[in-house]
Enzyme design. Structure first.
Site, PDB file in Angstrom:
ATOM      1  N   ALA A 163       0.943  -1.516  -0.094  1.00 53.63           N
ATOM      2  CA  ALA A 163       0.157   0.002   0.207  1.00 53.63           C
ATOM      3  C   ALA A 163       0.959   1.367   0.213  1.00 53.63           C
ATOM      4  O   ALA A 163       0.522   2.038  -0.676  1.00 53.63           O
ATOM      5  CB  ALA A 163      -0.948   0.098   1.200  1.00 53.63           C
ATOM      6  N   TYR A 164       1.863   0.966   0.658  1.00 50.93           N
ATOM      7  CA  TYR A 164       2.853   2.269   0.722  1.00 50.93           C
ATOM      8  C   TYR A 164       3.417   2.182  -0.472  1.00 50.93           C
ATOM      9  O   TYR A 164       3.479   3.857  -1.099  1.00 50.93           O
ATOM     10  CB  TYR A 164       3.826   2.036   2.070  1.00 50.93           C
ATOM     11  N   GLY A 165       4.216   1.757  -1.088  1.00 51.60           N
ATOM     12  CA  GLY A 165       4.624   1.553  -2.302  1.00 51.60           C
ATOM     13  C   GLY A 165       3.429   2.794  -3.541  1.00 51.60           C
ATOM     14  O   GLY A 165       3.861   2.749  -4.260  1.00 51.60           O
ATOM     15  N   ALA A 166       2.155   2.132  -3.918  1.00 49.60           N
ATOM     16  CA  ALA A 166       0.918   2.022  -4.505  1.00 49.60           C
ATOM     17  C   ALA A 166       0.675   3.851  -4.110  1.00 49.60           C
ATOM     18  O   ALA A 166       0.845   4.276  -5.251  1.00 49.60           O
ATOM     19  CB  ALA A 166       0.183   1.319  -4.369  1.00 49.60           C
ATOM     20  N   LYS A 168       2.615   6.091  -3.306  1.00 50.73           N
ATOM     21  CA  LYS A 168       3.967   6.574  -3.730  1.00 50.73           C
ATOM     22  C   LYS A 168       3.874   7.226  -5.038  1.00 50.73           C
ATOM     23  O   LYS A 168       4.719   7.601  -5.700  1.00 50.73           O
ATOM     24  CB  LYS A 168       5.312   6.226  -2.507  1.00 50.73           C
TER      25      LYS A 168
END
Length: 259
Positions: A163-166, A168
């Site tokens: 979720a963090y990568g998405a 960002k």
């Protein structure tokens, strides 16, 4: 590595700069650095005590600093913090939109809806809200520069923090779009994608997933993580007039880990 005692050159002299997520890590390092480089800095975060300590330290060395409470998950709070900068100084020349909420590390199918919503609120919607309001003030006073903190995790698959990568990666997209949209208003917008950086966020990840620091170091061609000061130096340049033709860039600060 960057030495915090390095001679300054006044890259931000006369500028008013807002730094969100300024109570620790990259944001705190940026606040101190920008003040040393001549900026009047306004520090924003949820943790008032930590901000007050940093403001006191900056003022003790002759810098100009103030603090304002700001919850990046609350759009009303973000707008109020940016309005506070305009009330204090009558202008806003630069904004370093920094700060991230780490999710519980784990695979995609173990990410809870609540965690997904938290990531969306802080790492995407919060930046969107901040940029729009910052640009509105900058437009009235002749332009400015905005830098958003993204992540190396936005540039490749991110199974540990999906979720963090998405969020960002989505931030990279709106950073580029904002750069094109506001170029006629003399507002530059850029992003940073730090790799592993020795912050409290990484310490929390290490506590949840022992060995992650060694893993990050092993995958870096430089064999180490960046310091918060090193990432702050990149933001400093992008906010300064030295980068006057740079807009729409997503600048890696990862020691070639993403190369």
């Amino acid at each position: 590595m960057t030495d915090s005692t390095t001679t300054t050159t006044g890259l931000l002299s006369g500028k008013v700069v807002l730094i969100t997520g300024a109570s620790r890590g990259i944001g705190a390092a940026a606040a101190r650095l920008f003040a040393r480089e001549g900026a009047s800095v306004v520090l924003a975060a949820r943790t008032a005590d930590a901000l007050d300590r940093i403001v006191t330290g900056i003022r003790a060395t002759g810098g100009t600093a103030d603090a304002v409470a700001c919850d990046l998950a609350d759009s009303t709070s973000i707008r109020a913090a940016i309005d506070h900068v305009a009330d204090l100084h009558g202008r806003l020349d630069g904004a370093f939109n920094n700060g991230a909420a780490i999710q519980q590390p784990g695979p995609l199918d173990a990410t809870s809806p609540d965690d997904l919503e938290t990531q969306f609120a802080v790492n995407f919607r919060g930046h969107w809200t901040a940029m729009v309001h910052e640009a509105a003030i900058m437009r009235r006073t002749g332009g400015g520069a905005i830098v958003n903190t993204s992540s190396i995790g936005s540039r490749r698959a991110n199974p540990a923090l999906p979720a963090y990568g998405a969020m960002k990666r989505a931030l990279n997209s709106i950073t580029e779009t904002a750069a094109v949209t506001w170029a006629p208003d003399r507002i530059r917008v850029n992003g940073l994608t730090p790799g592993g950086t020795a912050t409290e966020m990484i310490d929390a990840w290490e506590a949840a997933t022992p060995g992650i620091i060694d893993q990050i170091n092993a995958t870096s061609p430089m064999g180490r993580m960046a310091t918060p000061d090193e990432v702050a130096e990149a933001a400093l340049w992008l906010l300064s007039d030295r980068a006057s033709a740079v807009s729409g860039a997503i600048l890696p600060v990862d020691g070639a880990a993403g190369a």
